[in-house]
Scaffold this active site. Structure first.
Site, mmCIF file in Angstrom:
data_model
loop_
_atom_site.group_PDB
_atom_site.id
_atom_site.type_symbol
_atom_site.label_atom_id
_atom_site.label_comp_id
_atom_site.label_asym_id
_atom_site.label_seq_id
_atom_site.Cartn_x
_atom_site.Cartn_y
_atom_site.Cartn_z
ATOM 1 N N ASN A 142 -0.587 -3.532 -2.385
ATOM 2 C CA ASN A 142 -0.512 -2.160 -1.882
ATOM 3 C C ASN A 142 -1.877 -1.520 -1.929
ATOM 4 O O ASN A 142 -2.764 -1.948 -2.674
ATOM 5 C CB ASN A 142 0.491 -1.331 -2.692
ATOM 6 C CG ASN A 142 0.000 -0.999 -4.090
ATOM 7 O OD1 ASN A 142 0.094 -1.826 -5.002
ATOM 8 N ND2 ASN A 142 -0.528 0.204 -4.280
ATOM 9 N N CYS A 143 -2.042 -0.498 -1.100
ATOM 10 C CA CYS A 143 -3.250 0.321 -1.158
ATOM 11 C C CYS A 143 -2.824 1.712 -1.599
ATOM 12 O O CYS A 143 -1.814 1.869 -2.286
ATOM 13 C CB CYS A 143 -3.969 0.335 0.183
ATOM 14 S SG CYS A 143 -3.008 1.078 1.525
ATOM 15 N N TYR A 144 -3.541 2.721 -1.202
ATOM 16 C CA TYR A 144 -3.290 4.083 -1.672
ATOM 17 C C TYR A 144 -1.954 4.621 -1.173
ATOM 18 O O TYR A 144 -1.265 5.356 -1.874
ATOM 19 C CB TYR A 144 -4.437 4.979 -1.194
ATOM 20 C CG TYR A 144 -4.508 6.326 -1.846
ATOM 21 C CD1 TYR A 144 -4.275 6.482 -3.203
ATOM 22 C CD2 TYR A 144 -4.832 7.458 -1.107
ATOM 23 C CE1 TYR A 144 -4.355 7.726 -3.807
ATOM 24 C CE2 TYR A 144 -4.920 8.702 -1.696
ATOM 25 C CZ TYR A 144 -4.676 8.830 -3.046
ATOM 26 O OH TYR A 144 -4.767 10.059 -3.640
#
Length: 533
Positions: free
Chosen positions: A472-474
């Site tokens: 995942n990212c932000y």
């Protein structure tokens, strides 16, 4: 070939998030430490002017500024961890060892070759000190290159096992054994090659900077246009952390990259006005003001009977964008149903950089209002011109509202609240827009609780056997799947609260906003995986 290249870029972009999302925390804490040493603030709040609080501020700021001088190491370890297929902690440790080997190998080869600069100051020599060792000044690119190389070696050789007496040299240890000659040879090669690359990078930076407002417009527009691909941060990262974003001497030390420069200037009371390079991190106009105007336009153009639902959907999205700078929930509300609006949004975002530059605004505004206040208020108006940033923001709020309202009514775009009779008022993905009318809408909602929600997500992604990797990212859950055609976008959007779904070959991105970390952990637990940040 094109698909493979895109997959590689997607994977690299995911790996970049590890160091990129950590560094702003250091910046905020630097600004926080500056509060305790800010002369103007101490005049207003005299009780803060004591050795304990000012000492705390000096220690906090000084310790975190040191991070800026070691970005190569941070990116090396972060990218390796992001790209490693397994044993990410061991891969990061291997990257640290490889980095140390590279730095000292380059220093020794430069010494033997007689190319080490021997003057009193390294400024302008193309060389610098890294962990106290003099080598070529490669900046953050050193970390990026070594991170990629280390990850490739680790993924290829970490599974190699031996028998008998050589068993101890198998696995991750064998990967490090292979990595040693690779980085030594790479250090020798880059001693000859890097000066040409550095010259090219400097020329590119000069070209962009000399392009003036046109270059700023392209920068801002491209950064938004690449949102659907998830590669937008590849546009701004080089400007924030490399010489493309400028090079300025602060406190006798040379800093490269817009963010590195203004972090250092925050901590230096001798700096009266932030450098003009701060413009490369003024990306918050559209986040804090522009998209709020777009939301208001969508609300006012919604059908009267839908306005209550539209308000309930858009207000949380607008608040998230304004406060934290997370824009995907709003952008995905019109990105696919009215692509022209997204192009206009990108153009207005680029134009905001031009207007800020014309007014010579030096305020720091990369994300939302929280960051904006923490960075700019303690620095003062003289150092940042922050009130003018807000004035420009209000101008773009009006511009977004007027333009979006005109285009929505002129072209009868089916933005949120303007759906056909019988359609659900919600945020639609590209695939849903095409075929949602033919989908069965009678499916029951997701079972409440992390495990229940994770089960719905996994099933909508084609089942556990279809999922290869989960990161995942932000704001996005990022996955690679074996069969992308099995992904059910309608379920992800309708039953799991996703704001958008992007499918590119075998790469899938599901936008959940700020709660994506908890979603990622729930999915990992459901799949029996170990969550590796």
């Amino acid at each position: 070939m094109k698909a493979k290249m895109m997959e590689g870029m997607q994977r690299f972009s995911k790996a970049m998030f590890i160091p990129v999302l950590i560094l702003p925390i250091a910046g905020i804490l630097i600004a926080f430490g500056n509060l305790f040493t800010n002369a103007r603030l101490l005049e207003v709040i005299p009780f803060l002017d004591n050795p304990i609080t000012t000492g705390f501020g000096s220690i906090l700021t000084g310790s975190l500024v040191s991070i800026l001088g070691n970005l190569g190491l941070i990116f090396c370890v972060g990218i390796t961890v992001g790209l490693a297929n397994r044993d990410k902690a061991v891969a990061g440790f291997t990257a640290l060892l490889g980095y140390l080997v590279f730095v000292n190998a380059m220093n020794k080869f430069m010494e033997l070759s007689g190319v080490l600069f021997e003057g009193d100051s390294l400024q302008g020599s193309g060389q610098t000190l890294v962990l106290g060792v003099q080598i070529l000044d490669m900046g953050v690119f050193l970390g990026i290159i070594l991170g990629i190389v280390t990850a490739i070696v680790f993924n290829k050789f970490a599974d190699k096992e031996f028998k008998g007496a050589f068993q101890i040299y198998g696995g991750s240890r064998f990967a490090f054994i292979v990595l040693i000659p690779v980085v030594v040879l790479l250090s020798i090669a880059l001693t000859f090659i890097w000066p040409f690359f550095q010259s090219g990078i400097n020329s590119l930076g000069t070209l962009i900077n000399h392009s003036g407002n046109f270059g700023l417009f392209l920068y801002g527009a491209l950064e938004r246009l690449l949102i659907p691909t998830g590669l937008h941060h590849l546009i701004y990262t080089p400007f924030l952390y490399t010489s493309l974003g400028g090079a300025v001497e602060v406190g006798g030390q040379l800093f490269e990259g817009a963010r590195n420069i203004y972090y250092a200037e925050i901590a230096d009371p001798a700096v009266k006005v932030l450098s003009e390079s701060v413009i490369w991190d003024a990306r918050g106009i559209s986040k804090m003001f522009g998209l709020l105007g777009a939301c208001l336009a969508m609300y006012h153009t919604a059908k009267p009977e839908n306005k209550g639902k539209v308000k309930a959907i858009l207000i949380p999205a607008a608040v998230t964008s304004f406060i934290a700078g997370v824009t995907e929930p709003i952008e995905f509300s019109f990105m696919f149903v009215a692509p022209l609006l997204f192009v206009v949004h990108a153009g207005l975002s680029g134009l905001s950089f031009v207007v800020l530059n014309l007014f010579d605004v030096r305020a720091i505004g990369p994300n939302g209002m929280i960051d904006f206040l923490l960075f700019n208020l303690p620095l003062g108006i003289e150092k940042t011109s922050w009130p003018m940033y807000i004035v420009v923001g209000l101008m773009f709020f009006v511009a977004y509202y007027v333009i979006f309202r005109f285009l929505i009514t002129k072209f009868k775009f089916k933005t949120i609240g303007r759906e056909d009779v019988g359609s659900e008022t919600k945020l639609y993905s590209k695939q849903e827009y095409k075929d949602s009318k033919g989908k069965d809408k009678t499916q029951s909602p997701a079972v409440q609780g992390d495990d229940g929600l994770a089960g719905v997500i996994v099933n909508a992604l084609g089942g556990a056997d279809n999922i290869q990797t989960v990161t995942n990212c932000y704001t996005r859950l990022r996955l690679t799947v074996d069969k992308p055609e099995l992904v059910d976008e309608a379920v992800l959007k309708g039953q799991t609260g996703a704001n958008g779904v992007i499918i590119k070959d075998k790469n899938v991105q599901v936008v959940y906003g700020l709660q994506v970390t908890s979603v990622r952990k729930a999915v990992d637990n459901y799949l029996g995986l170990e969550t590796n940040e």
